[in-house]
Every structure is written in C-alpha cells, then in structure tokens.
Scaffold this active site. Structure first.
Site, mmCIF file in Angstrom:
data_model
loop_
_atom_site.group_PDB
_atom_site.id
_atom_site.type_symbol
_atom_site.label_atom_id
_atom_site.label_comp_id
_atom_site.label_asym_id
_atom_site.label_seq_id
_atom_site.Cartn_x
_atom_site.Cartn_y
_atom_site.Cartn_z
ATOM 1 N N ARG A 1 0.820 -1.222 0.000
ATOM 2 C CA ARG A 1 0.000 0.000 0.000
ATOM 3 C C ARG A 1 0.852 1.269 0.000
ATOM 4 N NH1 ARG A 1 -5.238 -1.442 3.892
ATOM 5 N NH2 ARG A 1 -6.334 -2.667 2.313
ATOM 6 N N LYS B 1 -17.026 -18.625 4.597
ATOM 7 C CA LYS B 1 -18.427 -18.475 4.964
ATOM 8 C C LYS B 1 -19.365 -18.099 3.831
ATOM 9 C CE LYS B 1 -17.997 -17.585 9.830
ATOM 10 N NZ LYS B 1 -17.777 -16.590 10.846
ATOM 11 N N GLY C 1 -8.332 -9.397 1.025
ATOM 12 C CA GLY C 1 -7.151 -9.662 1.850
ATOM 13 C C GLY C 1 -6.471 -10.993 1.627
ATOM 14 N N GLY D 1 -12.053 -5.143 2.143
ATOM 15 C CA GLY D 1 -13.500 -4.919 2.246
ATOM 16 C C GLY D 1 -14.075 -4.105 1.096
HETATM 17 C C1 3PG Z 1 -8.629 -2.072 4.980
HETATM 18 O O1 3PG Z 1 -7.553 -2.397 5.470
HETATM 19 O O2 3PG Z 1 -9.416 -2.884 4.466
HETATM 20 C C2 3PG Z 1 -8.966 -0.618 4.920
HETATM 21 O O3 3PG Z 1 -7.865 0.134 5.275
HETATM 22 C C3 3PG Z 1 -10.176 -0.289 5.765
HETATM 23 O O4 3PG Z 1 -9.930 -0.502 7.118
HETATM 24 P P1 3PG Z 1 -11.177 -0.616 8.137
HETATM 25 O O5 3PG Z 1 -11.823 -1.938 7.813
HETATM 26 O O6 3PG Z 1 -10.596 -0.547 9.501
HETATM 27 O O7 3PG Z 1 -12.105 0.531 7.828
#
Ligand code: 3PG
Ligand code: MG
Length: 397
Positions: free
Chosen positions: A36, A197, A354, A377
């Site tokens: 990142r 899941k 992720g 996310g």
């Molecule tokens: C992530 O790592 O997916 C983003 O930086 C968002 O982080 P958060 O889920 O804590 O909002």
C-alpha cells in the site's frame, strides 16, 4: 469514467491533501508488507514533480477516536522515505496547531504525513467540523485510497465536498481495472469465489451470478454447497443450516444461465497441520474424522479449462487452507495457470480481497496478473454491486 483526475491541473504551490491507505500490516512496530505504500507513490511523485506541497492523510487500525500509541503512523515514515527516495516529514496530529505548523513549514515539493486520522472520533463519524479542520490545511483534495472507499468518513467522503476533489493515480488504476473485470468485461467472464463463509458472501454470489458466465466456488464455502447437494462432508467446516440457502443460490444460477463450478474431487486430512498427510479423494469419500482442506487435482484442472475458455477472470478468496501447506496446492496451481494465461495475452485477470492477495503473493504470481487490488472490504463491497461512498463523492457533479 466520470471522475476528475489531476490531468491538466496546475498544482504548483498548492497544498494538496491526499487521502492514502497506509493501514498496512505491521509487526513489532515495523511494516511487514509495503504494497500500500508503493501504491501511493505514483500520486506522490506526480504532485512533487508538479511543485505541490503533498500532505498525506491516513487511518491506521481502529483506535476508535483515542490516541493509541501503538497505532501511530510514525513507523510508516522510514519505509515510505526509502521507497520514495525523498524525505517525508511527520506531524503528531492531523488537525489543530500541530498540523497547521507542520504544513506552514512546507516548501513546494515537500511531503508531510499527518498522524492517524482515527485518533479523532470525528473521522469515522464524518463529522462536518472535523472535516473542516482537515480542509483548513489544504487547497485541493485527492483521494487515492480505494481500499478505504467503502467508508463514509471525513477524509474519504466529507472532504470531497469541501475542496476541489480529484481521484489519485491508484484510485484511477483500481477503478479502471474493476470496470474491465465486472463493469464492461470481455466475455466470457469467469469468477472464483473462495473463503469459508457462505453467510458473509451471499450478496456477492447473487451479484456475480447476474454478471458472470461461470462461477467457481472454492474454500470452506464449497463444503456447504457439497453438503446441500447431499455429499458427505464428515468433519469439514460446513454451515449446515445454510443448505437451503446454498440450494437457492444454485437454482438462481441455473435460472440466470450462470454455470456454477463446484469441486469434483477433494483433498482431505484430519487436521490442517503444516505438512499433514493430505489424501486426494472422490467426493463424499472421507472418514468421519477427516475434513476437506483443499480442491482436488481434477477440480483444479477443470478450473484451468474454464480459464482457457474465458476472456476475463475475477478472483476473490483461496480454494483451500492456503496458509497451511500442502493445502495451498490447489490455490497455487490455479494462480499459476491464471498468470500464464495473462502472460500469453489470453486472459484479463483481476483479483482482490485480503486473503486472495496473500495467496497470490505466496504463489509469486501477484505481479503477473492484470491487476491485484490493494483493497479488502472495499473490493468485496464493490463485487457485491454496492456503491462506495468514497467513489461516489468523487464523481463529477
Ligand atoms: C482495509 O484495510 O481494508 C482498509 O484500510 C479499511 O480498514 P477498516 O476496515 O478498519 O475501515
Ligand atoms: Mg480491514
């Protein structure tokens, strides 16, 4: 796409607030994966070359409005300086006098990182006074944090309404790649969805069935589908109470003409221990103490054939317990095949989320795919067909 970018914008002498996502993996106060940080370089370089004062804003972890010392962004400074090849100043607060003084001390071309936005509750609350305090330090706003765009926070949403707002280079790359994969893709399109899941991926499955020609289901969630089809899953991870839901997904896919690819053979063991004796089995052929931990070779071969028959691949989630070899074999083989097809110019392959990125890195193929999203996310929500507040706020109005 209908976003303002920095193309043609004169940034010389301007204070530019850049929302980046430096929520990077850290262990013992050191950055362990700089993906990142690297993703932010094109925008930072472009602004420096244009003579701007680049002020970086980011969250780190979830301090919930409190100043939590272990969640400082300070450890990011040294690795960022190294990647950028230029000094990066740091201010211990993102608003108030501390931030103001640090910004006032900047010269054109300088880079400054402000402390964790989430040390202030106003960030996550998208509190207008807090957004105004942030805006006071900038003339322009650039959002380069696609991976935080599913959050409607002051720095990802509020600021876009207070200053002239632009999409940064990484934001642009993400949006372009995602559009090529799901917005207006070359057909046929194949999806791979893994992970454990079904319950958290229902919206995702629904949206993908509407958009894809084929959808392969892997990982723990495939067990629930196999169980719903009447196969023995023994001690496998399985959401048995979701069998009806899984049957509903299968019926929906059938109705919409999306071919579902479920495992046709399995790799089993008693425990997912590193180096455990893995056995390849036909469906349903497992002892009561065994569990399904990976896709079998026939399944992987069929998936590779599906890639050969597709022009576009969108991938989220591993096929097995990839963190624990030898149960990474299915995911690795499929990832290598996807990379070969991309290199041969036959496939556009976009991956994100992720675990997916970790798996692709482990297979050393992340760089060979067409695009690997930096988002977890946000990538998922976008695949679910949701609108992302951080992206919406950047649209030309
Ligand atoms: C992530 O790592 O997916 C983003 O930086 C968002 O982080 P958060 O889920 O804590 O909002
Ligand atoms: Mg997260």
């Amino acid at each position: 796409m209908d976003f303002r970018t920095l193309d043609g914008v004169d940034v010389a002498g301007q204070r530019v607030l850049v929302r980046v996502d430096f929520n990077v993996p850290m262990a013992g106060g050191a950055v362990t994966d700089d993906t990142r940080l690297e993703a932010a370089l094109p925008t930072i370089r472009r602004l420096r070359e244009g003579g701007a004062k680049t002020i970086l804003l980011s969250h780190f972890d979830r301090p919930k409005g409190k100043r939590v010392p272990s969640m400082s962004l300070k450890p990011v400074v040294a690795p960022l300086e190294k990647l950028l090849g230029a000094p990066v100043a740091f201010a211990e607060d993102c608003v108030g006098e501390t931030a103001e003084k640090a910004v006032a001390a900047m010269k054109d071309g300088d880079v400054l990182l402000l402390q964790n936005l989430r040390f202030h509750a106003g960030e996550e609350a998208n509190d207008p006074p807090f957004a105004s305090e942030l805006a006071a330090n900038g003339d322009l706003y650039v959002d380069d944090a696609f991976s935080a765009a599913h959050r409607a926070h002051a720095s990802t949403e509020g600021l876009a309404h207070l200053l002239p707002a632009y999409a940064g280079e990484q934001m642009r790359r993400e949006l372009t790649a995602l559009d090529a994969a799901l917005g207006d893709p070359k057909r046929p399109v194949l999806g791979i969805v893994g992970g454990s899941k079904v319950s958290t991926k229902l919206d995702l499955l629904h949206n993908l069935i509407l958009k894809l020609d084929r959808l392969a289901i892997g990982g723990g969630m495939a067990n629930t589908f196999l169980f719903a089809q009447g196969w023995e899953v023994a001690n496998s991870y399985c959401e048995k109470d979701l069998a009806d839901t899984a049957r509903g997904v299968m019926a929906f896919a059938e109705k919409r003409g999306c071919e579902l690819l479920l495992p046709i053979d399995i790799v089993v063991a008693e425990q997912p221990h590193p180096g455990a004796a893995a056995r390849t089995r036909e469906l349903g052929q497992l002892d009561e103490h065994e569990r399904i931990l990976d896709a079998g070779p026939k399944t992987v071969a069929k998936l590779c054939e599906a890639m050969d028959a597709s022009a576009t691949l969108i991938w989220n989630g591993p096929l097995g317990v990839f963190e624990v070899p030898p149960f990474d074999a299915g995911t690795m083989a499929a990832a290598r095949h996807a990379a070969e097809r991309v290199k041969a110019g036959k496939l556009v392959a976009v991956a994100g989320g992720g675990d997916t990125v970790a798996a692709l890195n482990a297979a050393h193929v992340a760089g060979d795919l067409t695009f690997v999203s930096t988002a977890g996310g946000a990538f998922l929500e976008w695949m679910e067909g949701k609108t992302l507040p951080g992206v919406e706020a950047l649209r030309r109005r």
